[in-house]
Design an enzyme around this catalytic site. Sequence first.
Site, short mmCIF file in Angstrom:
data_model
loop_
_atom_site.label_atom_id
_atom_site.label_comp_id
_atom_site.label_asym_id
_atom_site.label_seq_id
_atom_site.Cartn_x
_atom_site.Cartn_y
_atom_site.Cartn_z
N ASP A 32 0.85 -1.19 0.00
CA ASP A 32 0.00 0.00 0.00
C ASP A 32 0.88 1.24 0.00
OD1 ASP A 32 0.97 0.24 2.60
OD2 ASP A 32 -0.81 -0.65 3.49
N ASP A 34 1.13 5.28 1.66
CA ASP A 34 0.64 6.20 2.67
C ASP A 34 1.15 7.60 2.35
OD1 ASP A 34 -0.54 4.04 4.25
OD2 ASP A 34 1.53 3.50 4.68
N ASP A 162 9.71 5.24 13.37
CA ASP A 162 10.38 4.23 14.18
C ASP A 162 11.78 3.87 13.70
OD1 ASP A 162 9.43 3.03 11.90
OD2 ASP A 162 8.24 1.50 12.91
#
Length: 470
Positions: A32, A34, A162
């Site tokens: 996907d 984002d 992260d």
Amino acid sequence: MKVLGRLAAHGHQAFLVGGGVRDLLLGKAPKDFDVGTDATISEVRSIFRNSRIIGRRFKLVHVFFRGGKTIEVSTFRASNPLPLVENQGEDSADENASSESFVENPSLDASMDGGSYEERNESNEEANSESTESENVDLSQVKTLGSDNVYGDPESDAYRRDLTINGLFYNIYDKSIIDYVGGIEDLKNGVIRVIGDPEVRFKEDPVRILRAIRHSARTEFFIEPNTWQAIKNSRSLLALCPPARVYDEFCREVVGGYSSRSLSLMSESGILPELIASLSDIANEDFSKTELAQTLRKVDVIAKAGSPLPLEVVLAALTVDVLSPEKVSEITGIRLPLCEALWNSECPLPADLGSVHEMREEVSKGLFALYNPLRMTRRVRDLLADILVQRALLVTVALGAEDRAKEAKGEGAKHAFKLLRLLCQGENADQTCNYWFIKSASRSRSDESPSRRRDGYRGNNRNRGRGRQI
């Protein structure tokens, strides 16, 4: 492209961000895409009517398209989060849990790799009713991240992510990669590195420990020494997270096609006993030589071939491979004869153990203790129990008790046959597989629809055999 174009048309800055950019640079097809933007959440919502705001700790917008496609849009975050707050117990932990675990249209590879795997059709009441405490950490003294709706710019947002390899932005208009955190260099060198101080970042959100391990297993990158040491030092903090979030992450580890390497890293770092206390013995072994590692390698081969096994089958394989009947009986309180039948493909079900329903209820209660402190939903636990019971029933029928064949039915029986083939070892196991293969083949032939009559008329139940009514 539509999302980026419309945001740009309204005067906003917008980039592809996170895992999609990483996968493109690695030559993989992203699952996907984002989007990160300087538009606020309310502005994004007003631009896209086909969207919905989600999240509690940090709000996001999901933009929906035909075919079930969802694009996640987030506003750039500030680099300095709000002050850490004292842990208030489980209610506080659930309130601070990010939207990543509670979306209705989950994705297995969101921008922060925190999308949800677990079904949300039922509440995990048992998981919320029992607190999990760690021997090494006083949970009441640990601080966790509070509300995080503080907006910033692209650079500050990159430093809030992260891992360095997940902190890259892609500008589709000039086809440039924007790298504030050294992610490109780490991609070239095959390094997993936490952005910032690993000890602090893991304290902010301990689930990042599991994400670092998952990305190392998935990409076959090595975890740099500071991050690896922080993982080992901070593993007890996983007890702070809501069990549902940890369960979500663990599910990704075992069904993504890299479960063997993931659990090997978990075992080596000491995380595995923190997730499932009953697997503490395996941490003292060479994981690559265990039966579980061999089984998980089979699971990974099947997943990479494009037909991954259901999660419950993998969990059942993990349960059967690691735990002996004696240990299961000791931990769960399940009667030993039933344990022997469930965990041994050479052992049929004794006739005096009751109905399949009664055995399934007993096993389901035992699994709650077996998978402590990792919590699964009641639905998953009941299906896992049914798979274990049905596997023993398949063996029982194949070894001569054909009067019990009618009990082998439903979703549990189908999954049990997959488990039986996966763990097929020993003479009786081969006999069982062959028996049910022949049985299913003959049943398929008998279930074929009847051939049409020459005049094309098939009749109905009431007039069957009477011919055409004139």
